[in-house]
Motif scaffolding. Sequence first.
Motif, PDB file in Angstrom:
ATOM      1  N   SER A  32       0.845  -1.197   0.000  1.00  0.00           N
ATOM      2  CA  SER A  32       0.000   0.000   0.000  1.00  0.00           C
ATOM      3  C   SER A  32       0.879   1.246   0.000  1.00  0.00           C
ATOM      4  CB  SER A  32      -0.884  -0.026   1.253  1.00  0.00           C
ATOM      5  OG  SER A  32      -1.482   1.211   1.473  1.00  0.00           O
ATOM      6  N   PRO A  33       1.222   1.763  -1.195  1.00  0.00           N
ATOM      7  CA  PRO A  33       2.082   2.953  -1.246  1.00  0.00           C
ATOM      8  C   PRO A  33       1.480   4.113  -0.459  1.00  0.00           C
ATOM      9  CG  PRO A  33       1.878   1.983  -3.409  1.00  0.00           C
ATOM     10  CD  PRO A  33       0.890   1.274  -2.515  1.00  0.00           C
ATOM     11  N   THR A  34       2.346   4.869   0.179  1.00  0.00           N
ATOM     12  CA  THR A  34       1.912   5.956   1.062  1.00  0.00           C
ATOM     13  C   THR A  34       1.754   7.266   0.305  1.00  0.00           C
ATOM     14  OG1 THR A  34       2.388   7.052   3.144  1.00  0.00           O
ATOM     15  CG2 THR A  34       4.246   6.618   1.735  1.00  0.00           C
ATOM     16  N   THR A  35       1.026   8.184   0.911  1.00  0.00           N
ATOM     17  CA  THR A  35       0.883   9.534   0.383  1.00  0.00           C
ATOM     18  C   THR A  35       1.277  10.515   1.476  1.00  0.00           C
ATOM     19  OG1 THR A  35      -1.421   9.635   1.094  1.00  0.00           O
ATOM     20  CG2 THR A  35      -1.003   8.884  -1.149  1.00  0.00           C
ATOM     21  N   LEU A  36       1.572  11.731   1.075  1.00  0.00           N
ATOM     22  CA  LEU A  36       1.909  12.761   2.053  1.00  0.00           C
ATOM     23  C   LEU A  36       0.674  13.125   2.869  1.00  0.00           C
ATOM     24  CD1 LEU A  36       4.125  15.198  -0.015  1.00  0.00           C
ATOM     25  CD2 LEU A  36       4.869  13.763   1.862  1.00  0.00           C
ATOM     26  N   ARG A  37       0.875  13.374   4.159  1.00  0.00           N
ATOM     27  CA  ARG A  37      -0.215  13.878   4.994  1.00  0.00           C
ATOM     28  C   ARG A  37       0.376  14.763   6.072  1.00  0.00           C
ATOM     29  NH1 ARG A  37      -1.418  11.610  10.140  1.00  0.00           N
ATOM     30  NH2 ARG A  37      -0.265   9.707  10.541  1.00  0.00           N
ATOM     31  N   ARG A  38      -0.478  15.621   6.597  1.00  0.00           N
ATOM     32  CA  ARG A  38      -0.065  16.522   7.670  1.00  0.00           C
ATOM     33  C   ARG A  38      -0.703  16.088   8.972  1.00  0.00           C
ATOM     34  NH1 ARG A  38       2.587  21.747   7.061  1.00  0.00           N
ATOM     35  NH2 ARG A  38       2.075  21.982   9.243  1.00  0.00           N
ATOM     36  N   GLY A  39       0.126  16.001   9.983  1.00  0.00           N
ATOM     37  CA  GLY A  39      -0.339  15.751  11.336  1.00  0.00           C
ATOM     38  C   GLY A  39       0.112  16.923  12.189  1.00  0.00           C
ATOM     39  N   TRP A  40       0.535  16.657  13.410  1.00  0.00           N
ATOM     40  CA  TRP A  40       1.007  17.740  14.252  1.00  0.00           C
ATOM     41  C   TRP A  40       2.476  18.066  14.031  1.00  0.00           C
ATOM     42  CZ3 TRP A  40       4.723  15.755  17.383  1.00  0.00           C
ATOM     43  CH2 TRP A  40       4.625  14.427  17.745  1.00  0.00           C
ATOM     44  N   LEU A  41       3.173  17.261  13.219  1.00  0.00           N
ATOM     45  CA  LEU A  41       4.534  17.639  12.837  1.00  0.00           C
ATOM     46  C   LEU A  41       4.450  18.831  11.880  1.00  0.00           C
ATOM     47  CD1 LEU A  41       6.109  14.129  12.230  1.00  0.00           C
ATOM     48  CD2 LEU A  41       6.596  15.672  14.124  1.00  0.00           C
ATOM     49  N   PRO A  42       5.447  19.719  11.880  1.00  0.00           N
ATOM     50  CA  PRO A  42       5.344  20.947  11.076  1.00  0.00           C
ATOM     51  C   PRO A  42       5.550  20.746   9.574  1.00  0.00           C
ATOM     52  CG  PRO A  42       7.423  20.897  12.249  1.00  0.00           C
ATOM     53  CD  PRO A  42       6.635  19.711  12.723  1.00  0.00           C
ATOM     54  N   ILE A  43       5.661  19.489   9.120  1.00  0.00           N
ATOM     55  CA  ILE A  43       5.859  19.221   7.705  1.00  0.00           C
ATOM     56  C   ILE A  43       4.913  18.104   7.263  1.00  0.00           C
ATOM     57  CG2 ILE A  43       8.283  19.936   7.609  1.00  0.00           C
ATOM     58  CD1 ILE A  43       9.076  17.007   7.953  1.00  0.00           C
ATOM     59  N   ALA A  44       4.653  18.046   5.979  1.00  0.00           N
ATOM     60  CA  ALA A  44       3.893  16.918   5.435  1.00  0.00           C
ATOM     61  C   ALA A  44       4.836  15.721   5.366  1.00  0.00           C
ATOM     62  CB  ALA A  44       3.359  17.265   4.054  1.00  0.00           C
ATOM     63  N   THR A  45       4.375  14.572   5.844  1.00  0.00           N
ATOM     64  CA  THR A  45       5.250  13.404   5.941  1.00  0.00           C
ATOM     65  C   THR A  45       4.573  12.165   5.367  1.00  0.00           C
ATOM     66  OG1 THR A  45       4.414  12.914   8.159  1.00  0.00           O
ATOM     67  CG2 THR A  45       6.420  14.232   8.022  1.00  0.00           C
ATOM     68  N   THR A  46       5.409  11.208   5.004  1.00  0.00           N
ATOM     69  CA  THR A  46       4.943   9.876   4.632  1.00  0.00           C
ATOM     70  C   THR A  46       5.167   8.960   5.828  1.00  0.00           C
ATOM     71  OG1 THR A  46       7.089   9.185   3.799  1.00  0.00           O
ATOM     72  CG2 THR A  46       5.609  10.259   2.215  1.00  0.00           C
ATOM     73  N   ARG A  47       4.714   7.702   5.710  1.00  0.00           N
ATOM     74  CA  ARG A  47       4.945   6.742   6.806  1.00  0.00           C
ATOM     75  C   ARG A  47       6.434   6.580   7.081  1.00  0.00           C
ATOM     76  NH1 ARG A  47       0.536   3.405   4.381  1.00  0.00           N
ATOM     77  NH2 ARG A  47       2.132   2.574   3.024  1.00  0.00           N
ATOM     78  N   GLY A  48       7.224   6.513   6.032  1.00  0.00           N
ATOM     79  CA  GLY A  48       8.668   6.343   6.197  1.00  0.00           C
ATOM     80  C   GLY A  48       9.310   7.533   6.900  1.00  0.00           C
ATOM     81  N   ASP A  49       8.862   8.730   6.565  1.00  0.00           N
ATOM     82  CA  ASP A  49       9.369   9.928   7.235  1.00  0.00           C
ATOM     83  C   ASP A  49       9.056   9.883   8.727  1.00  0.00           C
ATOM     84  OD1 ASP A  49      10.152  10.929   4.751  1.00  0.00           O
ATOM     85  OD2 ASP A  49       8.294  12.080   4.506  1.00  0.00           O
ATOM     86  N   ARG A  50       7.809   9.516   9.048  1.00  0.00           N
ATOM     87  CA  ARG A  50       7.405   9.453  10.453  1.00  0.00           C
ATOM     88  C   ARG A  50       8.159   8.364  11.190  1.00  0.00           C
ATOM     89  NH1 ARG A  50       2.684  10.370   7.746  1.00  0.00           N
ATOM     90  NH2 ARG A  50       1.989   8.219   7.943  1.00  0.00           N
ATOM     91  N   LEU A  51       8.429   7.234  10.514  1.00  0.00           N
ATOM     92  CA  LEU A  51       9.220   6.168  11.143  1.00  0.00           C
ATOM     93  C   LEU A  51      10.626   6.672  11.450  1.00  0.00           C
ATOM     94  CD1 LEU A  51       9.553   3.239  12.091  1.00  0.00           C
ATOM     95  CD2 LEU A  51      10.292   2.698   9.770  1.00  0.00           C
ATOM     96  N   PHE A  52      11.242   7.346  10.491  1.00  0.00           N
ATOM     97  CA  PHE A  52      12.594   7.871  10.690  1.00  0.00           C
ATOM     98  C   PHE A  52      12.630   8.868  11.852  1.00  0.00           C
ATOM     99  CE2 PHE A  52      15.954  10.976   9.694  1.00  0.00           C
ATOM    100  CZ  PHE A  52      17.048  10.122   9.744  1.00  0.00           C
ATOM    101  N   ILE A  53      11.689   9.799  11.873  1.00  0.00           N
ATOM    102  CA  ILE A  53      11.630  10.788  12.956  1.00  0.00           C
ATOM    103  C   ILE A  53      11.380  10.092  14.288  1.00  0.00           C
ATOM    104  CG2 ILE A  53      10.270  12.721  13.876  1.00  0.00           C
ATOM    105  CD1 ILE A  53       9.824  13.537  10.883  1.00  0.00           C
ATOM    106  N   GLY A  54      10.477   9.118  14.297  1.00  0.00           N
ATOM    107  CA  GLY A  54      10.185   8.380  15.524  1.00  0.00           C
ATOM    108  C   GLY A  54      11.377   7.586  16.026  1.00  0.00           C
ATOM    109  N   LEU A  55      12.134   6.971  15.117  1.00  0.00           N
ATOM    110  CA  LEU A  55      13.325   6.222  15.526  1.00  0.00           C
ATOM    111  C   LEU A  55      14.399   7.152  16.085  1.00  0.00           C
ATOM    112  CD1 LEU A  55      13.637   3.541  12.709  1.00  0.00           C
ATOM    113  CD2 LEU A  55      12.977   3.184  15.095  1.00  0.00           C
ATOM    114  N   LEU A  56      14.550   8.323  15.476  1.00  0.00           N
ATOM    115  CA  LEU A  56      15.499   9.295  16.023  1.00  0.00           C
ATOM    116  C   LEU A  56      15.087   9.708  17.435  1.00  0.00           C
ATOM    117  CD1 LEU A  56      16.305  11.678  13.048  1.00  0.00           C
ATOM    118  CD2 LEU A  56      17.845  10.097  14.189  1.00  0.00           C
ATOM    119  N   LEU A  57      13.809  10.000  17.620  1.00  0.00           N
ATOM    120  CA  LEU A  57      13.321  10.376  18.951  1.00  0.00           C
ATOM    121  C   LEU A  57      13.527   9.233  19.949  1.00  0.00           C
ATOM    122  CD1 LEU A  57      10.021  12.260  18.068  1.00  0.00           C
ATOM    123  CD2 LEU A  57      12.097  13.232  19.062  1.00  0.00           C
TER     124      LEU A  57
END
Length: 102
Positions: A32-57
């Motif tokens: 299921s390819p991902t699409t950009l979406r906005r949450g409470w992070l200040p940028i539009a992210t994909t699942r992979g972006d959120r995983l990377f940010i979450g792993l860093l945190l």
Amino acid sequence: MFNWMVWTTPVAVFFCCIALLLVGMTIWELRSPTTLRRGWLPIATTRGDRLFIGLLLAAYINLAFVGMGGWLQDMLSLDAEPSVWISFVISMAVLVLVMRKG
């Protein structure tokens, strides 16, 4: 090869969780390819972006907890430093929060 690192059970579990997350995300992305979406992070992210940010945190939370272990022991008058399992649970909760709401 891995002698430079102290391989305790919590460290091994942490890295196994990261490996499983990466495999799971790869399979999820292929199905299921991902699409950009906005949450409470200040940028539009994909699942992979959120995983990377979450792993860093998660890594920063674990490092901070290990670094503050002696201070926490003194401040809370504990017999030993707090268990790193506490930071593991907190970091995984933050990772889940970033993945769901970020």
